[in-house]
Write a protein that holds these residues in place. Structure first.
Motif, PDB file in Angstrom:
ATOM      1  N   GLY A   2       0.829  -1.185   0.000  1.00  0.00           N
ATOM      2  CA  GLY A   2       0.000   0.000   0.000  1.00  0.00           C
ATOM      3  C   GLY A   2       0.866   1.238   0.000  1.00  0.00           C
ATOM      4  O   GLY A   2       2.085   1.181   0.037  1.00  0.00           O
ATOM      5  N   GLY A 103      -2.155  -1.769  -5.402  1.00  0.00           N
ATOM      6  CA  GLY A 103      -1.567  -1.266  -4.176  1.00  0.00           C
ATOM      7  C   GLY A 103      -0.716  -0.028  -4.345  1.00  0.00           C
ATOM      8  O   GLY A 103      -0.273   0.558  -3.363  1.00  0.00           O
ATOM      9  N   PRO A 120      -7.214  -5.577  -4.780  1.00  0.00           N
ATOM     10  CA  PRO A 120      -7.231  -4.367  -3.942  1.00  0.00           C
ATOM     11  C   PRO A 120      -6.796  -3.135  -4.720  1.00  0.00           C
ATOM     12  O   PRO A 120      -5.785  -3.152  -5.423  1.00  0.00           O
ATOM     13  CB  PRO A 120      -6.223  -4.711  -2.835  1.00  0.00           C
ATOM     14  N   ARG A 313      -4.691   2.341   0.604  1.00  0.00           N
ATOM     15  CA  ARG A 313      -5.356   1.615   1.700  1.00  0.00           C
ATOM     16  C   ARG A 313      -6.490   2.439   2.298  1.00  0.00           C
ATOM     17  O   ARG A 313      -7.541   1.906   2.651  1.00  0.00           O
ATOM     18  CB  ARG A 313      -4.332   1.248   2.778  1.00  0.00           C
TER      19      ARG A 313
END
Length: 363
Positions: A2, A103, A120, A313
């Motif tokens: 992240g 990320g 993500p 994040r």
């Protein structure tokens, strides 16, 4: 991993990589996508940009070979010229780019797609099969009595994933999927496929073809007068493709999408007014693919407003609180996907007549 984009700083623009096809079968969308994003960036900049930084757009050709698209994105990342990625491009490109940007910077993928993306930092703004294909099949069954289907698609990720979903929907809806055919991306001669459509005695064809492939299929379908015997239904048929197909080639063509430029809603009309003001009446036609890129810029703005941060994040943690009103109506994010209304339309010469909103079907 992240973190914040390498050069995130209030003293330079917020740089967005816009991955759109400038060549190949989907290149038909490119000029409209670029024109809309230019307008969207100007709108956001008038609202103080993203995190107080003006948006700067860098166009990357998503129609180039996959290795080239990956190399171009990796290059601008290494150079610190990328704070976010967005754009309309096929799923094969998305799958190539996700491991590169995951990320590191937010990636808003704007195209309709087959569903299932969970990487993500990847946020999906486009339509998915259960919002488009399932309710479209149900409406065509209930309204036109269509039960016997033939499926034709380009041979890559989105059509195969959508075909798998369509098989499930057909079973649940009591429909017969008599045959599936996949053709190379960039096919010019659909003669053998159309012979199989004719022999199948299908009442309807589910088209999972992109750009110029769909245009040529429409023309050749009509030339064989198959439109007198079978309806066509597609989740990907926008205004450029409709115009390129020609009015004589689109009779009996139904489309499910979250946006048409003929939508008579306040948000859609506001977008059209702004687009014409920015590019004039002779600008590239405003269409679903281009409008999705507008949603990509709006989604980036909303994500950063909710998080008050460029950290991936933090954006992920706050993403389910993201929502805004736009050309598609009220939009809200859940599990990295924008929730939105999908409309059914039928082609009428050079435009779409919007029939109404489709009710989602969970199968």
């Amino acid at each position: 991993m992240g973190g914040v984009s390498p050069l995130a700083s209030a003293d330079r623009p917020y740089r967005v990589g816009l991955v759109i096809p400038l060549q190949g079968p989907a290149g038909i969308f490119g000029p409209s996508c670029e024109a809309v994003v230019e307008m969207a960036a100007a709108e956001v900049n008038r609202r103080d940009g993203i995190l107080g930084r003006p948006i700067d757009i860098e166009v990357i050709d998503g129609g180039a070979p996959l290795w080239q698209v990956a190399a171009d994105v990796a290059r601008v990342l290494r150079a610190g010229r990328l704070d976010a990625l967005t754009g309309w491009h096929i799923s094969s490109v998305r799958e190539t780019l996700t491991p590169i940007v995951s990320g590191r910077v937010p990636y808003v993928y704007t195209s309709l797609y087959e569903g299932g993306e969970r990487t993500p930092g990847v946020f999906c703004a486009g339509e998915i099969p259960w919002l488009q294909i399932a309710p479209g099949l149900a409406w065509l069954r209930d309204t036109l009595g269509l039960r016997r289907w033939f499926l034709v698609g380009d041979d890559y990720v989105w059509p195969h994933g959508s075909a798998a979903a369509a098989r499930l929907y057909c079973r649940e809806l009591g429909l017969e999927l008599v045959e599936e055919v996949f053709v190379p991306f960039g096919t010019g001669d659909f003669g053998p496929v159309l012979e199989r459509v004719d022999r199948s005695r299908a009442q309807a064809v589910l088209m999972l073809l992109v750009g110029q492939d769909a245009v040529l299929f429409n023309r050749q379908f009509a030339a064989r007068e198959l439109h007198d015997r079978a309806v066509r239904f597609s989740p990907l048929m926008e205004e450029n493709m409709l115009l390129a197909s020609g009015a004589d080639a689109t009779a009996g063509l139904y489309v499910a999408a979250a946006y048409f430029n003929s939508l008579a809603t306040a948000g859609a009309m506001d977008l059209m007014d702004a687009y014409v003001a920015a590019h004039g009446p002779d600008g590239p036609p405003l269409n679903n693919a281009a409008e999705s890129c507008y949603e990509g810029i709006r989604t980036l703005e909303a994500l950063h407003r909710a998080a008050d941060s460029a950290d991936v994040r933090t954006l992920l943690a706050r993403s389910d609180s993201v929502g805004y009103d736009g050309p598609r109506g009220a939009m809200s994010m859940r599990n990295g996907h924008l929730q939105q209304r999908v409309h059914l339309a039928v082609a009428e010469a050079h435009d779409f007549h919007v029939i109404g909103v489709l009710d989602p079907i969970r199968t």
